[in-house]
Design a protein around this motif. Structure first.
Motif, PDB file in Angstrom:
ATOM      1  N   ILE A 423       0.853  -1.200   0.000  1.00  0.00           N
ATOM      2  CA  ILE A 423       0.000   0.000   0.000  1.00  0.00           C
ATOM      3  C   ILE A 423       0.888   1.249   0.000  1.00  0.00           C
ATOM      4  O   ILE A 423       0.396   2.365   0.103  1.00  0.00           O
ATOM      5  CB  ILE A 423      -0.937   0.037   1.221  1.00  0.00           C
ATOM      6  CG1 ILE A 423      -0.136  -0.044   2.524  1.00  0.00           C
ATOM      7  CG2 ILE A 423      -1.983  -1.057   1.143  1.00  0.00           C
ATOM      8  CD1 ILE A 423      -0.886   0.468   3.741  1.00  0.00           C
ATOM      9  N   ASP A 424       2.200   1.087  -0.081  1.00  0.00           N
ATOM     10  CA  ASP A 424       3.114   2.232  -0.018  1.00  0.00           C
ATOM     11  C   ASP A 424       3.317   2.872  -1.390  1.00  0.00           C
ATOM     12  O   ASP A 424       3.185   2.216  -2.412  1.00  0.00           O
ATOM     13  CB  ASP A 424       4.468   1.806   0.572  1.00  0.00           C
ATOM     14  CG  ASP A 424       5.035   0.540  -0.088  1.00  0.00           C
ATOM     15  OD1 ASP A 424       4.268  -0.174  -0.765  1.00  0.00           O
ATOM     16  OD2 ASP A 424       6.235   0.283   0.068  1.00  0.00           O
ATOM     17  N   ALA A 449      -3.675   3.857   3.047  1.00  0.00           N
ATOM     18  CA  ALA A 449      -2.697   3.983   1.952  1.00  0.00           C
ATOM     19  C   ALA A 449      -2.412   5.454   1.661  1.00  0.00           C
ATOM     20  O   ALA A 449      -1.264   5.833   1.386  1.00  0.00           O
ATOM     21  CB  ALA A 449      -3.212   3.269   0.710  1.00  0.00           C
ATOM     22  N   LEU A 450      -3.437   6.300   1.749  1.00  0.00           N
ATOM     23  CA  LEU A 450      -3.211   7.732   1.513  1.00  0.00           C
ATOM     24  C   LEU A 450      -2.340   8.312   2.624  1.00  0.00           C
ATOM     25  O   LEU A 450      -1.391   9.066   2.364  1.00  0.00           O
ATOM     26  CB  LEU A 450      -4.556   8.470   1.427  1.00  0.00           C
ATOM     27  CG  LEU A 450      -4.487   9.994   1.272  1.00  0.00           C
ATOM     28  CD1 LEU A 450      -3.652  10.406   0.073  1.00  0.00           C
ATOM     29  CD2 LEU A 450      -5.892  10.590   1.143  1.00  0.00           C
ATOM     30  N   ALA A 451      -2.622   7.906   3.873  1.00  0.00           N
ATOM     31  CA  ALA A 451      -1.814   8.413   4.990  1.00  0.00           C
ATOM     32  C   ALA A 451      -0.355   7.964   4.832  1.00  0.00           C
ATOM     33  O   ALA A 451       0.570   8.713   5.142  1.00  0.00           O
ATOM     34  CB  ALA A 451      -2.392   7.904   6.311  1.00  0.00           C
ATOM     35  N   HIS A 452      -0.163   6.741   4.331  1.00  0.00           N
ATOM     36  CA  HIS A 452       1.192   6.171   4.191  1.00  0.00           C
ATOM     37  C   HIS A 452       2.056   7.010   3.247  1.00  0.00           C
ATOM     38  O   HIS A 452       3.250   7.190   3.479  1.00  0.00           O
ATOM     39  CB  HIS A 452       1.045   4.742   3.643  1.00  0.00           C
ATOM     40  CG  HIS A 452       2.183   3.840   3.967  1.00  0.00           C
ATOM     41  ND1 HIS A 452       3.437   4.013   3.446  1.00  0.00           N
ATOM     42  CD2 HIS A 452       2.257   2.730   4.751  1.00  0.00           C
ATOM     43  CE1 HIS A 452       4.232   3.055   3.894  1.00  0.00           C
ATOM     44  NE2 HIS A 452       3.544   2.265   4.691  1.00  0.00           N
ATOM     45  N   ASP A 453       1.457   7.532   2.205  1.00  0.00           N
ATOM     46  CA  ASP A 453       2.232   8.288   1.196  1.00  0.00           C
ATOM     47  C   ASP A 453       1.728   9.725   1.108  1.00  0.00           C
ATOM     48  O   ASP A 453       1.700  10.309   0.034  1.00  0.00           O
ATOM     49  CB  ASP A 453       2.095   7.590  -0.170  1.00  0.00           C
ATOM     50  CG  ASP A 453       3.128   8.099  -1.182  1.00  0.00           C
ATOM     51  OD1 ASP A 453       4.190   8.598  -0.764  1.00  0.00           O
ATOM     52  OD2 ASP A 453       2.865   7.999  -2.394  1.00  0.00           O
ATOM     53  N   ILE A 454       1.345  10.290   2.251  1.00  0.00           N
ATOM     54  CA  ILE A 454       0.761  11.641   2.229  1.00  0.00           C
ATOM     55  C   ILE A 454       1.774  12.657   1.669  1.00  0.00           C
ATOM     56  O   ILE A 454       1.405  13.622   1.004  1.00  0.00           O
ATOM     57  CB  ILE A 454       0.260  12.043   3.647  1.00  0.00           C
ATOM     58  CG1 ILE A 454      -0.773  13.159   3.559  1.00  0.00           C
ATOM     59  CG2 ILE A 454       1.376  12.408   4.592  1.00  0.00           C
ATOM     60  CD1 ILE A 454      -2.154  12.712   3.280  1.00  0.00           C
ATOM     61  N   LEU A 472     -11.454   6.582  -0.059  1.00  0.00           N
ATOM     62  CA  LEU A 472     -12.527   5.899   0.657  1.00  0.00           C
ATOM     63  C   LEU A 472     -12.099   5.874   2.116  1.00  0.00           C
ATOM     64  O   LEU A 472     -11.238   5.081   2.505  1.00  0.00           O
ATOM     65  CB  LEU A 472     -12.687   4.479   0.114  1.00  0.00           C
ATOM     66  CG  LEU A 472     -13.085   4.400  -1.358  1.00  0.00           C
ATOM     67  CD1 LEU A 472     -12.907   2.985  -1.891  1.00  0.00           C
ATOM     68  CD2 LEU A 472     -14.525   4.857  -1.543  1.00  0.00           C
ATOM     69  N   ASN A 473     -12.649   6.780   2.905  1.00  0.00           N
ATOM     70  CA  ASN A 473     -12.174   6.938   4.283  1.00  0.00           C
ATOM     71  C   ASN A 473     -13.070   6.167   5.255  1.00  0.00           C
ATOM     72  O   ASN A 473     -14.134   6.641   5.642  1.00  0.00           O
ATOM     73  CB  ASN A 473     -12.110   8.414   4.658  1.00  0.00           C
ATOM     74  CG  ASN A 473     -11.474   8.614   6.024  1.00  0.00           C
ATOM     75  OD1 ASN A 473     -11.061   7.640   6.668  1.00  0.00           O
ATOM     76  ND2 ASN A 473     -11.389   9.851   6.468  1.00  0.00           N
ATOM     77  N   ASN A 474     -12.603   4.980   5.616  1.00  0.00           N
ATOM     78  CA  ASN A 474     -13.314   4.216   6.660  1.00  0.00           C
ATOM     79  C   ASN A 474     -12.480   4.201   7.941  1.00  0.00           C
ATOM     80  O   ASN A 474     -12.636   3.339   8.783  1.00  0.00           O
ATOM     81  CB  ASN A 474     -13.644   2.804   6.163  1.00  0.00           C
ATOM     82  CG  ASN A 474     -12.400   2.073   5.671  1.00  0.00           C
ATOM     83  OD1 ASN A 474     -11.293   2.351   6.111  1.00  0.00           O
ATOM     84  ND2 ASN A 474     -12.576   1.138   4.761  1.00  0.00           N
ATOM     85  N   ASP A 475     -11.559   5.164   8.046  1.00  0.00           N
ATOM     86  CA  ASP A 475     -10.736   5.356   9.244  1.00  0.00           C
ATOM     87  C   ASP A 475     -10.053   4.061   9.686  1.00  0.00           C
ATOM     88  O   ASP A 475     -10.238   3.592  10.803  1.00  0.00           O
ATOM     89  CB  ASP A 475     -11.575   5.949  10.385  1.00  0.00           C
ATOM     90  CG  ASP A 475     -10.677   6.527  11.489  1.00  0.00           C
ATOM     91  OD1 ASP A 475      -9.494   6.822  11.194  1.00  0.00           O
ATOM     92  OD2 ASP A 475     -11.144   6.671  12.625  1.00  0.00           O
ATOM     93  N   GLY A 476      -9.245   3.514   8.791  1.00  0.00           N
ATOM     94  CA  GLY A 476      -8.503   2.299   9.123  1.00  0.00           C
ATOM     95  C   GLY A 476      -8.507   1.333   7.957  1.00  0.00           C
ATOM     96  O   GLY A 476      -9.005   1.647   6.869  1.00  0.00           O
TER      97      GLY A 476
END
Ligand code: TPP
Length: 572
Positions: A423-424, A449-454, A472-476
C-alpha cells in the motif's frame, strides 16, 4: 581526472538513454549526485521531475514507466537516499516495470573510513535489481565514451525487456562535482541518424504464416494484469469473441470488454454447482494471474482442461503448476493464430452470460443508491471516459474494482501496484502516471494507503500535475474486517485496523489541493471531473456487512439458474 571528463561521459550516457527512447527522469536533491542530475536536466529530450523524497520519487518513476510503457530513470545522492528507492525497486521487479536507477556514490577511498553519507551501495537492492553495474566516470577517452554509450543502451534494453524490471547503476563520483569550463564537443558523437549506439531488433513472432491451431468449443480466456501493451488487451477480447469463449478479464488486463466479457466471474466461480457445470476443455491464459481467489482456485482444480499460457516475459504465473503449455512468443500473434478456425457453440457462452447477467443484476440491485465502497468503484468505471486512467490502490479498492468495474463498455485504462501488493507509494505512483498520460488520471485509494504516502501530495504543486484522488475513508484498514483477526477486540482495532482520525481536508489545504466531500453518487460524479481530493466516508463494519449481503444475493441469483434449482422451484 577533471569534472570535464565526468560530464563528457555523463552527457554521452544521457544522450544514449534519450536515443533509446527514455523520456522521463526523476531527480532528488543532493551534492554527490550533482553531475548526474545536471546531465539529465541538460538533456533536452528527457523531461526531469524533481522530488524531495526519494521514496516518492522512485514510486513516481514507477507510475510514469507503467503509463508510458518504457523505462524511466531515477537518480539520487548516496546513503539512505539510495536506500529509500528499495520499496519501488521491489515493486518494479515483481510487476516487471522498467526502471533505470542511477545512484551517486562516494569513490572507493571514501568508503568505510568514516566519510559522511557513505554506505555500501554495491548490489544495494539485491535480487530486486535485474542488473547491477558500478560505473567509473573518471576518464573520458574515445574508448570510454564508446563504452559508456554502449552501457547506457545495455541498461535501457535490460530494463525494457526479457522480462522488464529495474536495473541499478552506481556511480562513484569524485570532486570537483561541477564544471569550471564549458564542455567541449563530444569526440565520439552518437550514431548518425539519431539512433542508439546499440539497436535492439524484435525477434520475429514464432507463428508460421498461414498456420492454424484447432480449438475446442468449450474454452475460456483468462486475462490478468498486462499494464504495458494495450494492443494485447484488444487482441484478447477479439480472440474471445471470435472463438465464442467467455472472457474472464481482470480490469488490469486492458481486455475487460467485448461481447463475451464476464464481469462477475469472482462470484460465479464461488458457486460449486456452476463452477462444475462450466468446466472447459481449453483455458487460454494471458498476462499475470488475476487477483480473484475463486478464479485462481477454479483454475488450479481443473483436471481435464488443457491450459495454455501466453508468457512473453517468462513470468511463470502458475502457482498451482497446472499449465501444460507455455508460449513465449508475441501474444498478439498467438491469439490471432488461435482464433483462425473458430467453431463456437452459442449454448456454451450463453450459460456463462446468463449467470453473469443474473449475478450483475443482484449486485446492482443490492448496491442501491448509497455511496458505498463498491458503489464508488462501479461509478468510476461507468463515468470515466475511455481516455482516462484509473489508478487503483491495493487492499479493498482493487478487489472492488475487479468485481464492480463494468465489462460491457471500453473501460478507462486501469493500473495498480500489484507486483508486491504494497500500500506504499501509491500517491506518488499515481502522480507519475499523470506525468506520462494524456487523459485525466483518477486515483482510488483507502485512507491508510493515503496516509502512508501523504508526502507524495507535494507533486501536485511542486510539479504542477493534475490528479483526482478519491479516498474511501473508513478510518482504518477495512480489509482486515474480512479476516479472522477481526475478532480480537481492542488489540485488533489498535494494531491491525489502525484508525487514525486524520482530517484529509487539512492535508488538502497544506498541499494546496481542492477538497470535496462526496455523499451522493451525483456529488461524486461532479467532483471527479476536477483535480484534488474527493473524500467518501464509509464505515468498516457496514462495509463488511454490505459485501456479505451482496455476495449472498448474487450467489442466490446464480443458484436459481441451475437446472436442478429450476426444476425444484414452483415459480420457475
Ligand atoms: C507497505 C505495506 N504495509 C502494510 C501492508 C499490509 N496492508 C494491506 S491492506 C492494509 C490496510 C489498507 O487500508 P486502506 O488503505 O484504508 O484500505 P481498506 O483496507 O480500508 O480498503 C495494510 C496495512 C501492505 N500491503 N503494504
Amino acid at each position: 581526472m577533471t569534472a570535464t571528463d565526468t560530464y563528457l561521459l555523463l552527457r554521452a550516457f544521457c544522450d544514449e538513454l534519450a536515443r533509446c527512447g527514455l523520456e522521463h527522469a526523476c531527480t532528488s536533491p543532493g551534492s554527490r549526485n550533482t553531475p548526474l542530475l545536471l546531465s539529465l536536466a541538460r538533456e533536452p529530450r528527457i523531461r526531469t521531475w524533481s522530488h524531495i523524497d526519494e521514496r516518492c520519487s522512485a514510486f513516481f518513476a514507477l507510475g510514469a514507466a507503467k503509463a508510458g510503457g518504457r523505462p524511466v530513470a531515477v537518480t539520487c545522492t548516496s546513503g539512505t537516499a539510495a536506500a529509500n528507492y528499495l520499496p519501488a525497486v521491489v515493486e518494479a521487479r515483481h510487476a516487471r516495470v522498467p526502471l533505470v536507477v542511477l545512484t551517486a556514490d562516494r569513490p572507493p577511498e571514501l568508503r568505510e573510513v568514516g566519510a559522511g553519507q557513505a554506505i555500501d551501495q554495491v548490489k544495494l537492492y539485491g535480487d530486486a535489481a535485474k542488473w547491477f553495474f558500478e560505473v567509473g566516470v573518471d576518464t573520458a577517452t574515445p574508448e570510454s565514451l564508446r563504452w559508456i554509450r554502449q552501457l547506457a543502451c545495455r541498461a535501457y534494453w535490460t530494463a525494457a525487456s526479457g522480462p522488464p524490471g529495474p536495473v541499478h547503476l552506481n556511480f562513484p563520483l569524485r570532486e570537483p562535482l561541477v564544471l569550471d569550463a564549458p564542455l567541449p564537443e563530444d569526440p565520439v558523437p552518437g550514431r548518425p541518424g539519431g539512433g542508439p549506439w546499440v539497436q535492439r531488433t524484435q525477434s520475429p513472432a514464432w507463428v508460421a504464416p498461414g498456420g492454424t491451431r484447432a480449438t475446442p468449443t468449450r474454452g475460456v480466456v483468462v486475462a490478468g494484469r498486462e499494464e504495458r501493451r494495450a494492443d494485447i488487451g484488444v487482441a484478447v477480447a477479439r480472440c474471445a469473441e471470435r472463438l465464442g469463449y467467455p472472457l474472464l478479464a481482470d480490469p488490469l488486463s486492458g481486455a475487460r470488454h467485448g461481447t463475451t466479457a464476464i464481469a462477475t466471474y469472482d462470484v460465479l466461480l464461488r458457486e460449486p454447482g456452476f463452477a462444475q457445470r462450466v468446466e472447459p476443455e481449453l483455458v487460454i491464459r494471458v498476462g499475470d494471474l488475476p487477483t480473484s481467489k475463486p478464479l485462481r482456485a477454479w483454475l488450479a482444480a481443473l483436471n481435464g482442461a488443457e491450459q495454455l499460457l501466453l508468457d512473453p516475459d517468462a513470468a511463470w504465473q502458475d502457482p498451482a503448476a497446472v499449465v501444460g503449455e507455455v508460449d513465449p512468443g508475441d501474444p498478439v500473434a498467438a491469439l490471432e493464430l488461435l482464433s483462425r478456425e473458430p467453431a463456437p457453440d452459442p449454448a456454451w457462452l450463453a450459460a456463462w452470460s446468463a449467470a453473469d447477467e443474473a449475478a450483475q443484476g443482484a449486485l446492482i440491485r443490492g448496491l442501491g443508491h448509497a455511496l458505498s465502497e463498491p458503489a464508488v468503484a462501479r461509478q468510476l468505471g461507468e463515468a470515466l471516459p475511455a481516455d482516462a486512467t484509473l489508478v487503483v490502490a491495493s487492499s479493498m479498492p482493487i478487489r472492488d474494482a475487479e468485481l464492480y468495474l463494468p465489462a460491457h463498455r471500453p473501460l478507462p485504462r486501469v493500473l495498480s501496484n500489484r507486483g508486491a501488493n504494497g500500500i506504499d507509494g501509491t500517491v506518488s505512483t499515481a502522480f507519475g502516471v499523470a506525468a506520462a498520460s494524456r487523459g485525466p488520471v483518477v486515483l482510488l485509494i483507502g485512507d491508510v494507503a493515503l496516509a502512508h504516502d501523504i508526502g507524495g501530495l507535494i507533486a501536485a504543486r511542486q510539479l504542477g500535475l493534475d490528479l483526482t484522488i478519491v479516498v474511501l475513508n473508513n478510518d482504518g484498514g477495512g480489509i482486515f474486517h474480512f479476516l479472522a483477526v477481526s475478532g480480537e477486540g481492542a488489540a485488533f482495532e489498535e494494531h491491525v485496523a489502525t484508525p487514525h482520525g486524520l482530517d484529509f481536508a487539512k492535508a488538502a489545504a497544506l498541499y494546496g489541493l481542492a477538497y470535496t466531500r462526496a455523499e451522493t453518487a451525483a456529488e461524486l460524479g461532479e467532483a471527479v471531473r476536477r483535480p484534488g481530493i474527493v473524500e467518501v466516508r464509509t464505515d468498516r463494519t457496514e462495509n463488511l456487512a454490505l459485501h456479505r449481503r451482496l455476495a449472498d444475493a448474487s450467489l442466490a441469483a446464480v443458484r436459481a439458474l441451475s437446472p436442478t434449482a429450476r426444476a425444484a422451484s414452483p415459480a420457475a
